[in-house]
Structure formats: C-alpha cells, structure tokens
Design a protein around this motif. Structure first.
Motif, short mmCIF file in Angstrom:
data_model
loop_
_atom_site.label_atom_id
_atom_site.label_comp_id
_atom_site.label_asym_id
_atom_site.label_seq_id
_atom_site.Cartn_x
_atom_site.Cartn_y
_atom_site.Cartn_z
N THR A 164 -0.41 1.10 -11.64
CA THR A 164 -0.29 -0.19 -10.96
C THR A 164 -0.52 0.08 -9.48
O THR A 164 0.10 0.97 -8.90
CB THR A 164 1.11 -0.81 -11.16
OG1 THR A 164 2.11 0.09 -10.67
CG2 THR A 164 1.37 -1.08 -12.64
N THR B 269 -1.87 -1.66 -5.45
CA THR B 269 -2.35 -2.71 -4.56
C THR B 269 -3.48 -2.11 -3.73
O THR B 269 -3.28 -1.10 -3.05
CB THR B 269 -1.23 -3.22 -3.63
OG1 THR B 269 -0.19 -3.80 -4.41
CG2 THR B 269 -1.78 -4.29 -2.68
N GLY C 172 0.48 2.73 -5.04
CA GLY C 172 1.12 2.32 -6.28
C GLY C 172 1.72 3.49 -7.02
O GLY C 172 2.15 4.47 -6.41
N SER D 139 -6.18 -7.95 0.09
CA SER D 139 -5.43 -7.10 -0.83
C SER D 139 -5.46 -7.70 -2.22
O SER D 139 -5.33 -8.92 -2.38
CB SER D 139 -3.97 -6.96 -0.36
OG SER D 139 -3.90 -6.27 0.87
N THR E 16 -6.37 -2.55 -0.82
CA THR E 16 -6.72 -3.33 0.36
C THR E 16 -8.09 -2.89 0.86
O THR E 16 -8.33 -1.71 1.10
CB THR E 16 -5.68 -3.14 1.48
OG1 THR E 16 -4.39 -3.52 1.00
CG2 THR E 16 -6.03 -4.00 2.68
N GLU F 28 -4.26 -7.02 -6.47
CA GLU F 28 -3.46 -6.27 -7.44
C GLU F 28 -4.39 -5.65 -8.46
O GLU F 28 -5.32 -6.29 -8.96
CB GLU F 28 -2.47 -7.20 -8.14
CG GLU F 28 -1.55 -6.47 -9.11
CD GLU F 28 -0.57 -7.41 -9.79
OE1 GLU F 28 0.09 -6.96 -10.76
OE2 GLU F 28 -0.48 -8.59 -9.38
N GLN G 21 -8.27 -6.35 -12.32
CA GLN G 21 -8.04 -6.73 -10.94
C GLN G 21 -7.81 -8.23 -10.86
O GLN G 21 -8.50 -9.01 -11.51
CB GLN G 21 -9.23 -6.34 -10.04
CG GLN G 21 -9.26 -4.88 -9.66
CD GLN G 21 -10.24 -4.59 -8.54
OE1 GLN G 21 -11.14 -5.37 -8.26
NE2 GLN G 21 -10.07 -3.44 -7.90
#
Length: 288
Positions: free
Chosen positions: A100, A102, A90, A109, A104, A111, A121
């Motif tokens: 910001t 992502t 990000g 995954s 995994t 955000e 989250q």
C-alpha cells in the motif's frame, strides 16, 4: 504454500529481489609458512572481497526474513530534455510483493496498491477511466504480452539470478553510514546484465552492466538501495518522429524501515475498477 521471496519491484519499478540460498566461498587453506607479506596481503584482500560479496548476496534473504517493512521510494527519470520525479511512501509485504503506497508526482498524490501482482491506482479524474475511481494493470499479463516470461515476476528462482549475477570483482565496500540513526555498511555493486533473466534483451536497453549501491544494517538487511539505469528504447515512428533511439536515465532509490510492520493490502471492489492492462502493454511494447 508460496515460496518466500523478496519482491519490491511492483511498487514503482520492475526490480524483483528474490530469496536465494547461496553458500559462501570456502577457504582454500592457509598460506605456506614463510610466504611474502605481499601474498598475505593479497589473500586478505581476496577474503574481504568474498565476504563483501556474500553479504550482498545474503541481503535478499536477510531482508525477506523480516516479512514486512515500511518503504519509501524515489524515482527520477530524465528523457528528451525533461525530468520527471515520483515519491512513494507506504508498507510492503516482502514475500508476496503486496503493498500500500501513496505516490506523489507532478504535484498530485494518488493511492496505489499492489495485490497478487496486480497494480491498482486511484485516479484523480474518474472520467478518464470511464467513471471508475480505480484503474488496474495486471503486471503478469503485461510481461507476457510484451514477450517476457510471466514466471519471472513471481518465481523466486528467476529473481535469484539477480544475486547470482554478482561476483567478487563486482562488489566493493565504500564505508559506514548512518541511515535514520541505524549503522549501515555501504557497498557499490556492478550487476552483469547478461546473467539476469532475459539478459540478452535487457543488454540492448541497459548495456552490459547495471550499477547499484546498497546499504546493509548489522543484521545484513537492506536499508537503502539505489539503482541508476541508462535506457535506450527503439526509435519512435510516425509523423514528426526524429527516427533516433530514445535515451532515458532512471534513478530509483528505495529505503526500508520498521521491519515487521502491518501491511493491509486489499483489491478495490471490482465494480469500481477499470482494466488498463492492454493499454499498458501496448504502450510498453517495443518493436523488432
């Protein structure tokens, strides 16, 4: 107006990198004429160590001056015979700590956003959060409830201790490497845990030193940083507990690129957020 600092720890770890203005080690003066080759070599070596140390110390300032960057982060934790990995990608506001991302992990995954020291989250299953699509954890409140100084999260003067804990004997140059086509210098660093904020308590969990590797570009900015921690948590209580301290190894690798990129981190609407701060604080609280 907020003080400028470099804060990346709220992304996935508790590491806070602060802006610090430190003066370089001055020259004691030239060596006397007729000095031995050995003494000249020792002086040259000492000067090189001082330069390496100053480069690492200044890296936090140099990186923060870029204001924003793209960030990738990889965290691997090994505990009780199990291994957990998480990858994040990000953009990060280096001064405010907003981001910001992502994230995994475990094949899923999610955000993630950090805004004003609050972690948000987006949950895969809203039912687990009372039907809310987002959960939040107030990082400052968690620090306070766990007995840490909440000011350490946002105060660059506190996080500056991270760089101040580095001395000439703690830094060694490894060599040069390319990272995404960028020339960098690779250093190994040993952090004196006792000199960090809350060092006495941290030392019980981390031991006396914290090993770090750092790669700096030609402008002195951090391009990659790796920290490998061995953690010891208090023994678990309750039925079936072994009574032995919990051992864990955590490796965190962060890479910075595209300095000056746009970062647009906004908190989700309050009606869509479930507050998990107290649960997080209880889960991380250690016993006496």
């Amino acid at each position: 107006m907020r003080s400028r600092g470099m804060k990346a720890g709220a992304v996935a770890t508790a590491i806070v990198m602060g802006s610090v203005a430190l003066t370089g080690c001055g020259d004691d003066g030239g060596s006397e004429a007729g000095g031995t080759t050995a003494s000249a070599s020792a002086s040259s070596s000492a000067g090189a160590r001082q330069q390496d140390t100053q480069a690492v110390r200044n890296a936090y300032d140099r990186t923060a001056e870029a204001e924003t960057a793209k960030l990738t982060i990889k965290v691997k934790a090994d505990a009780n015979g199990k291994s957990v990995t998480a990858d994040g990608r990000g953009a990060l506001d280096l001064a405010e700590g907003d981001s910001t991302m992502t994230i995994t992990a475990g094949g899923q995954s999610v955000e993630q956003r950090v805004v004003d020291q609050v972690l948000y989250q987006k949950v895969p299953d809203p039912k687990a959060a009372g039907g809310k699509p987002w959960v939040k954890i107030d990082l400052k409140r968690v620090a306070g409830q766990q007995g840490a100084d909440p000011q350490q999260i946002g105060d660059p003067a506190q996080s500056a201790a991270y760089a101040k804990a580095i001395t000439d004997k703690d830094v060694s140059e490894v060599g040069t490497e390319k990272i995404d086509g960028v020339d960098t210098t690779h250093y190994k660093v040993s952090i004196d845990v006792a000199k960090l904020p809350g060092g006495a308590q941290l030392g019980k969990q981390l031991g006396p030193t914290l090993p770090m590797q750092i790669w700096l570009d030609d402008e002195g900015r951090i391009r990659r940083q790796q920290i490998d921690m061995s953690l010891e948590a208090p023994a678990s209580a309750g039925p079936g507990a072994s009574g032995a301290p919990q051992q864990a190894k955590v490796s965190t690798l962060m890479e910075f690129s595209d300095f000056g990129t746009d970062v647009d981190a906004e908190a989700p609407p309050s009606g869509q957020v479930a507050d998990m701060t107290d649960r997080a604080a209880q889960g991380g609280r250690t016993g006496n």
